[in-house]
Design a protein around this motif. Structure first.
Motif, mmCIF file in Angstrom:
data_model
loop_
_atom_site.group_PDB
_atom_site.id
_atom_site.type_symbol
_atom_site.label_atom_id
_atom_site.label_comp_id
_atom_site.label_asym_id
_atom_site.label_seq_id
_atom_site.Cartn_x
_atom_site.Cartn_y
_atom_site.Cartn_z
ATOM 1 N N VAL A 82 44.027 38.368 40.464
ATOM 2 C CA VAL A 82 43.238 39.593 40.299
ATOM 3 C C VAL A 82 44.072 40.675 39.620
ATOM 4 C CG1 VAL A 82 41.905 41.362 41.504
ATOM 5 C CG2 VAL A 82 41.869 39.007 42.333
ATOM 6 N N GLU A 83 45.352 40.726 39.980
ATOM 7 C CA GLU A 83 46.240 41.712 39.368
ATOM 8 C C GLU A 83 46.482 41.399 37.894
ATOM 9 O OE1 GLU A 83 48.528 45.143 39.357
ATOM 10 O OE2 GLU A 83 47.379 44.365 41.056
ATOM 11 N N LYS A 84 46.708 40.115 37.605
ATOM 12 C CA LYS A 84 47.054 39.700 36.243
ATOM 13 C C LYS A 84 45.835 39.561 35.347
ATOM 14 C CE LYS A 84 49.998 36.251 33.938
ATOM 15 N NZ LYS A 84 50.813 35.019 34.140
ATOM 16 N N TYR A 85 44.743 39.082 35.910
ATOM 17 C CA TYR A 85 43.518 38.840 35.140
ATOM 18 C C TYR A 85 42.335 39.530 35.828
ATOM 19 C CZ TYR A 85 46.521 34.734 34.212
ATOM 20 O OH TYR A 85 47.575 33.898 33.957
ATOM 21 N N PRO A 86 42.192 40.829 35.698
ATOM 22 C CA PRO A 86 41.109 41.530 36.409
ATOM 23 C C PRO A 86 39.723 40.976 36.111
ATOM 24 C CG PRO A 86 42.663 43.095 35.443
ATOM 25 C CD PRO A 86 43.039 41.746 34.917
ATOM 26 N N VAL A 87 39.568 40.325 34.961
ATOM 27 C CA VAL A 87 38.255 39.812 34.594
ATOM 28 C C VAL A 87 37.738 38.779 35.587
ATOM 29 C CG1 VAL A 87 39.014 37.877 33.133
ATOM 30 C CG2 VAL A 87 36.884 39.090 32.587
ATOM 31 N N VAL A 88 38.645 38.137 36.357
ATOM 32 C CA VAL A 88 38.168 37.123 37.311
ATOM 33 C C VAL A 88 37.287 37.753 38.378
ATOM 34 C CG1 VAL A 88 40.179 35.658 36.897
ATOM 35 C CG2 VAL A 88 40.196 37.219 38.855
ATOM 36 N N ALA A 89 37.589 39.005 38.735
ATOM 37 C CA ALA A 89 36.751 39.691 39.727
ATOM 38 C C ALA A 89 35.355 39.929 39.161
ATOM 39 C CB ALA A 89 37.395 41.009 40.129
ATOM 40 N N TYR A 90 35.294 40.347 37.906
ATOM 41 C CA TYR A 90 34.003 40.575 37.265
ATOM 42 C C TYR A 90 33.218 39.268 37.146
ATOM 43 C CZ TYR A 90 35.532 45.275 35.994
ATOM 44 O OH TYR A 90 35.941 46.581 36.037
ATOM 45 N N ALA A 91 33.941 38.175 36.879
ATOM 46 C CA ALA A 91 33.266 36.886 36.732
ATOM 47 C C ALA A 91 32.659 36.434 38.053
ATOM 48 C CB ALA A 91 34.252 35.839 36.212
ATOM 49 N N MET A 92 33.399 36.608 39.153
ATOM 50 C CA MET A 92 32.861 36.203 40.451
ATOM 51 C C MET A 92 31.631 37.032 40.802
ATOM 52 S SD MET A 92 34.780 36.057 44.130
ATOM 53 C CE MET A 92 33.847 35.895 45.652
ATOM 54 N N GLU A 93 31.683 38.320 40.540
ATOM 55 C CA GLU A 93 30.534 39.174 40.822
ATOM 56 C C GLU A 93 29.359 38.797 39.923
ATOM 57 O OE1 GLU A 93 27.684 42.361 40.569
ATOM 58 O OE2 GLU A 93 28.939 41.668 38.910
ATOM 59 N N ALA A 94 29.654 38.473 38.665
ATOM 60 C CA ALA A 94 28.592 38.160 37.721
ATOM 61 C C ALA A 94 27.892 36.854 38.059
ATOM 62 C CB ALA A 94 29.155 38.093 36.304
ATOM 63 N N TYR A 95 28.616 35.922 38.674
ATOM 64 C CA TYR A 95 28.027 34.631 39.000
ATOM 65 C C TYR A 95 26.748 34.803 39.835
ATOM 66 C CZ TYR A 95 27.464 29.963 40.999
ATOM 67 O OH TYR A 95 26.963 28.752 41.389
ATOM 68 N N GLY A 96 26.810 35.651 40.849
ATOM 69 C CA GLY A 96 25.638 35.865 41.685
ATOM 70 C C GLY A 96 24.513 36.549 40.946
ATOM 71 N N ARG A 97 24.844 37.404 39.989
ATOM 72 C CA ARG A 97 23.797 38.081 39.215
ATOM 73 C C ARG A 97 23.098 37.092 38.274
ATOM 74 N NH1 ARG A 97 23.660 43.655 39.200
ATOM 75 N NH2 ARG A 97 25.440 44.635 40.234
ATOM 76 N N ILE A 122 39.961 31.405 43.441
ATOM 77 C CA ILE A 122 40.653 32.110 42.352
ATOM 78 C C ILE A 122 40.891 33.569 42.723
ATOM 79 C CG2 ILE A 122 40.373 32.955 39.984
ATOM 80 C CD1 ILE A 122 38.978 30.287 39.345
ATOM 81 N N VAL A 123 39.861 34.221 43.268
ATOM 82 C CA VAL A 123 39.988 35.648 43.609
ATOM 83 C C VAL A 123 40.860 35.844 44.839
ATOM 84 C CG1 VAL A 123 38.688 37.693 44.331
ATOM 85 C CG2 VAL A 123 37.833 36.262 42.472
ATOM 86 N N ASN A 124 40.909 34.862 45.743
ATOM 87 C CA ASN A 124 41.783 34.985 46.903
ATOM 88 C C ASN A 124 43.262 34.963 46.534
ATOM 89 O OD1 ASN A 124 39.606 33.523 49.308
ATOM 90 N ND2 ASN A 124 40.588 35.516 49.469
ATOM 91 N N ASN A 125 43.575 34.517 45.331
ATOM 92 C CA ASN A 125 44.941 34.637 44.830
ATOM 93 C C ASN A 125 45.073 36.035 44.238
ATOM 94 O OD1 ASN A 125 47.321 34.637 43.339
ATOM 95 N ND2 ASN A 125 47.118 32.487 42.713
ATOM 96 N N SER A 134 37.516 37.806 49.964
ATOM 97 C CA SER A 134 37.439 37.646 48.511
ATOM 98 C C SER A 134 36.384 38.576 47.905
ATOM 99 C CB SER A 134 37.133 36.198 48.141
ATOM 100 O OG SER A 134 35.934 35.762 48.738
ATOM 101 N N CYS A 135 35.260 38.758 48.588
ATOM 102 C CA CYS A 135 34.210 39.628 48.045
ATOM 103 C C CYS A 135 34.674 41.076 47.976
ATOM 104 C CB CYS A 135 32.943 39.523 48.885
ATOM 105 S SG CYS A 135 32.080 37.947 48.750
ATOM 106 N N ARG A 136 35.311 41.551 49.037
ATOM 107 C CA ARG A 136 35.754 42.948 49.030
ATOM 108 C C ARG A 136 36.947 43.127 48.101
ATOM 109 N NH1 ARG A 136 33.841 42.193 54.165
ATOM 110 N NH2 ARG A 136 35.793 42.060 55.329
ATOM 111 N N THR A 137 37.760 42.081 47.928
ATOM 112 C CA THR A 137 38.811 42.119 46.905
ATOM 113 C C THR A 137 38.175 42.246 45.534
ATOM 114 O OG1 THR A 137 40.311 40.765 48.233
ATOM 115 C CG2 THR A 137 40.710 40.830 45.859
ATOM 116 N N ASP A 138 37.135 41.477 45.314
ATOM 117 C CA ASP A 138 36.394 41.480 44.060
ATOM 118 C C ASP A 138 35.824 42.864 43.762
ATOM 119 O OD1 ASP A 138 33.720 41.312 42.630
ATOM 120 O OD2 ASP A 138 34.410 39.265 42.337
ATOM 121 N N ARG A 139 35.112 43.417 44.741
ATOM 122 C CA ARG A 139 34.490 44.733 44.549
ATOM 123 C C ARG A 139 35.551 45.810 44.327
ATOM 124 N NH1 ARG A 139 28.894 44.269 43.731
ATOM 125 N NH2 ARG A 139 27.882 43.268 45.505
#
Length: 901
Positions: free
Chosen positions: A124-139, A117-120, A193-198
């Motif tokens: 990330v541009e349209k739904y910034p929350v997806v980046a937060y969700a990917m980061e939150a998953y590990g937490r 999802i984040v590699n698209n 994807s991780c650095r895109t996320d961050r």
């Protein structure tokens, strides 16, 4: 808690059901919650129609549109459209199998759905929350698995850099990157994807992101088909692997396809990777590690620090090699781990991206510690001892791009701190560096680094071409930026050219090292004063995205006494500028120099060459307190300069507006009990000295002109600019500053160190979503306890010295008559080094990536295979993990029982 402020989930039942399906959860017993990342990341871009089709597909079952039409009673076109939407969004793979589009859900959230999802990038541009969700998953999920996985069977797996394990007797093919590339025929690459996320969260660490993830086989086909990646050849994939390693990135693979199989190779950094976070934040290192662990050969190690700086896990720290009669930290291996302890939030390291420790608590080599740039002194001395002068030059230039210049003007804090100095005399570090750096003076032998990136579309302006500005320009150029240096004088070099006389630093040396910047593509524009000829706003209009202000302290200070505006009274810095530009007699008669620092020495020596018959220096400080180095004082006196101590100027005597002499008063104290500058005088003890010229060398100040006009930058009362300590960013966000403009007058090496740090900050500032602090070295070094060092034997060769210059000859020329050590002397001098420092490894925290081994120039680090874990398929992973879970539970229970007893 995990998502942007104001985010409210929509509570879509169908999307929640799809999330539970992908996560293999029972929607009635253990359903996800509405604010769980698994639901949130789907809710952003999955509508009811997509969710309904996704549910009908089932878990990890390959389906065609025709099959789905039969299952759902919908048209084949409709089913294909919805499944393609799921594929483009990122929940679902699509491949052509037997000539037909075939779809199936990824089998896990990470590695799997969330990366897709984040590699698209459109997501990330349209739904910034997806980046937060990917980061939150590990937490949310990461801590739950702490200590549960045996080494080598985690969801992700570190693959050693192949160079670091070549020749090992226990190597296996599934831990070699080349195996996976050679086993496949179709490849693609996408941003990490991780650095895109961050980056989307504003927490980027500055590491290269573009074209850093490699997909293979069915994953590559899917990524290309859905526009996530571009197709590449196997050769291009190998090039990406090499570029990643050159930039300090290590390799990981999704470890869920079975032993020796994977669909992707990630190139990761410890500061942004969400997989490595399981180790660095939760100490759940077994979840990601390879079968290898780093080991240090202490005898070969020289504590250069390259392994420490490049370790993604902070598993390496600098320590000491010398024996000691006090305890020394020699083992930093983590023993309190989740392998046999209950793991709670109190055991985490949430600040792992900003609290890296590079030196053990008992310290490391004094030379590296005390150098403002923390150059690997012990390292380049060892390379010089082996005759590897080019490698030595390369190592120096990792921190100091101007070693030849520093070989002549450095104030040698490394030598002052040298442990050998407590035995007899310090190592002649500066002379060794000067010998190594002589290669930079020859176009055929100089070291020019490869550019790390291509950011030539981004323009950076450096204002001032002194050591700080040149250093910043160098490191930005190495990073691939379009850098222009603006200098208000007609020549480049700042104080190196105009403030330091040629008999101390020949201008050919300055020019030679500046030529390296030209070869790196740096543009120099001289005779341009920013704030007068061009404004910062005009440069912004021209596309400059950031500014590094390093204008130096080029204005002489006045004393504030009567007569200092008389004819014949000059600031020492103005005098040196004139001498450097003309190198001819511009003085005559008796010259009095007021001041006791190194610059005052240069002024006095310059006056001798510029026509003065008699030169006398008057210093406020006593001989012992004089800030000038002892050797500088000795040189001055060899040229018949008379130094008078403990005298401060009271007034300048004049006749018809021209200086005739100086009245001094006895200085009885320079510093108060707290060490603060607070001179006291005996007003009755006066001394009158005749003078035809008076050269005031009592300090320098910064002349800002209109440079900062209209900006938010703030100046201190002493006219230095306020900047943040670590990042060098001013209160005008796009203005960074360093050197004397920040610290007041200091030494070239201090400015050079500030230039590199400014370049790091500017690189992050102009790149979208980067944080100026995350993952960055804090440059905190501690010196070992030299008094406790036990040195039983050492090379007793005396310190090698260059032939002293005859002061009577030297004072007749503007040329530098000093020589350098010859190669035979270099060999003798390098053997005198005691080799104080060595690296220490945390064998638990080490994931066996091999980055340290590839960065070491001394063959001091090896990877040893200590585990034998092989990857397993995702659906078989639970069975492989259960024995470890049970053993861990028994260990924890046993400890509790023992604890009660």
């Amino acid at each position: 808690m995990y998502f942007p402020e104001g985010y409210v989930p929509k509570h879509n039942e169908k999307v929640m059901a799809l999330a539970n399906l992908i996560g293999r959860r029972d929607s009635k017993k253990n359903s996800y919650l509405w604010d769980d990342p698994e639901y949130v990341i789907l809710e952003a871009g999955v509508d009811d129609d997509m969710a309904e089709v996704g549910l009908a597909m089932g878990f990890f079952t390959k389906r065609t549109a025709k099959e789905m039409a039969e299952i759902m009673g919908k048209s084949e076109e409709y089913c294909h459209e919805q499944m393609m939407k799921l594929a483009v969004y990122g929940t679902t793979f699509v491949n052509v199998i037997d000539g037909v589009d075939t779809f199936w859900h990824a089998e896990s959230w990470i590695p799997g759905v969330m990366e897709m999802i984040v590699n698209n990038l459109d997501n990330v541009e349209k739904y910034p929350v997806v980046a937060y969700a990917m980061e939150a998953y590990g937490r949310v999920r990461g801590p739950m698995s702490a200590g549960m996985f045996p080494p080598g069977i985690g969801l992700m797996r570190v693959i050693p850099i192949e160079e670091s394990i070549e020749g090992g007797s226990r190597n296996v093919s599934y831990e070699q990157v080349s195996k996976y590339l050679n086993d496949n025929t179709i490849f693609s690459c996408s941003p990490c994807s991780c650095r895109t996320d961050r980056e989307a969260m504003g927490e980027g660490c500055g590491h290269l992101k573009e074209d850093m993830c490699i997909q293979m086989g069915h994953a590559a086909e899917y990524y290309i088909r859905t526009g996530r990646a571009r197709e590449i050849t196997r050769e291009e994939a190998f090039e990406i692997i090499k570029r990643a390693e050159d930039n300090g990135l290590m390799h990981q693979i999704p470890n869920i396809d079975g032993s020796g199989k994977t669909h992707a190779i990630c190139n990761c950094c410890g500061c942004s990777c969400l997989s490595l976070r399981s180790g660095t934040m939760y100490k759940n290192v077994d979840m990601v590690r390879s079968n290898y662990v780093s080991t240090i050969d202490k005898e070969k190690c020289v504590a250069c620090g390259q392994c420490v700086e490049n370790c993604p896990m902070n598993a390496l720290q600098l320590g000491q090699k010398l024996c000691s009669n006090k305890p020394v930290t020699e083992n930093i291996t983590t023993t309190y781990t989740p392998r046999d302890h209950e793991w709670t939030k109190e055991d985490w390291n949430p600040d792992y991206r900003t609290n890296r420790q590079e030196v053990v608590d008992t310290g490391t080599a004094p030379c590296k510690t005390n150098c403002p740039a923390h150059i690997a002194v012990q390292g380049y001395i060892k390379l010089a001892a082996q005759g590897k002068y080019t490698e030595a030059l390369e190592l120096i230039k990792m921190e100091n791009p101007f070693p030849a210049i520093c070989g002549y003007v450095c104030n040698r804090r490394c030598e002052d701190a040298c442990t050998r100095g407590d035995l007899d005399e310090p190592i002649a570090i500066d002379d060794i560096k000067r010998f190594i750096a002589s290669q930079d003076l020859n176009k055929e032998t100089r070291f020019i680094p490869r550019k790390r990136h291509d950011y030539s579309d981004k323009k950076i302006a450096v204002v001032g071409s002194g050591p700080a500005g040149l250093s910043c320009a160098y490191f930005l150029a190495v990073d691939g930026y379009d850098v222009t240096v603006f200098e208000k004088e007609k020549v480049v070099g700042g104080m190196l050219t105009l403030g330091i006389p040629s008999f101390v630093l020949e201008k050919t040396i300055v020019e030679a090292e500046i030529d390296v910047l030209r070869e790196l593509g740096v543009t120099f524009k001289t005779g341009v004063e920013i704030g007068k000829d061009l404004t910062l706003d005009q440069l912004r209009d021209q596309g400059y995205q950031a500014f590094y202000v390093a204008i130096g302290a080029g204005k002489g200070r006045k004393v504030g006494i009567a007569g200092e505006d008389a004819e014949g009274v000059l600031s020492g810095i103005d005098f040196l500028s004139k001498v450097n530009q003309r190198e001819e007699a511009i003085l005559s008669g008796k010259v009095v120099v007021v001041g006791g620092g190194n610059v005052a020495i240069d002024v006095a020596r310059g006056a001798t060459r510029a026509g003065a018959q008699v030169v006398s220096m008057y210093s406020l400080e006593s001989r012992e307190q004089m800030p000038a180095k002892a050797e500088e004082i000795e040189i001055a006196e060899s040229e018949d300069i008379v130094i008078n101590n403990s005298w401060g100027p009271n007034r300048i005597l004049t006749e018809n507006g021209k200086v005739t002499g100086v009245e001094f008063k006895r200085c009885t104290r320079v510093f108060d009990e707290g060490g603060r500058f607070s001179p006291q005088y005996d007003e009755e003890d006066l001394l009158t000295v005749e003078a035809d010229y008076v050269l005031l060398s009592i300090g320098q100040s910064v002349d800002w002109g209109n440079l900062l006009e209209g900006s938010q930058a703030v100046l201190n009362p002493n006219q230095t600019i306020q900047v943040e300590e670590l990042t060098y960013q001013s209160q005008q966000p796009d203005i960074f500053a360093g050197g004397d403009a920040v610290t007041g007058p200091k030494f070239a090496i201090d400015a050079i160190a500030a230039g590199k740090q400014g370049a790091i900050s500017i690189h992050r500032f102009v790149q979208k979503g980067q944080d100026l602090r995350i993952g960055r070295s804090r440059r905190e070094f501690t010196e070992l306890d030299k008094e406790a060092a036990v040195i039983d034997s050492y090379d007793t060769t005396p310190r090698q010295r260059v032939e002293k210059v005859d002061g009577q000859k030297a004072k007749t020329t503007f040329r530098d008559l000093s020589s350098t050590l010859n190669e035979e002397q270099i060999m003798k001098e390098t053997q005198r080094c005691l080799g104080c420092g060595a690296t220490v490894v945390d064998e638990y925290m080490c994931v066996g990536c091999g980055m340290c081994a590839t960065k070491c120039k001394f063959d001091a680090i090896k990877l040893e295979r200590v585990y034998d874990g092989a990857g397993v398929e995702f659906l078989k992973m639970k069975k492989a993990v259960v024995p470890t879970v049970l053993k861990r539970k028994l260990k924890i229970t046993a400890k509790k029982v023992i604890g009660k007893k």
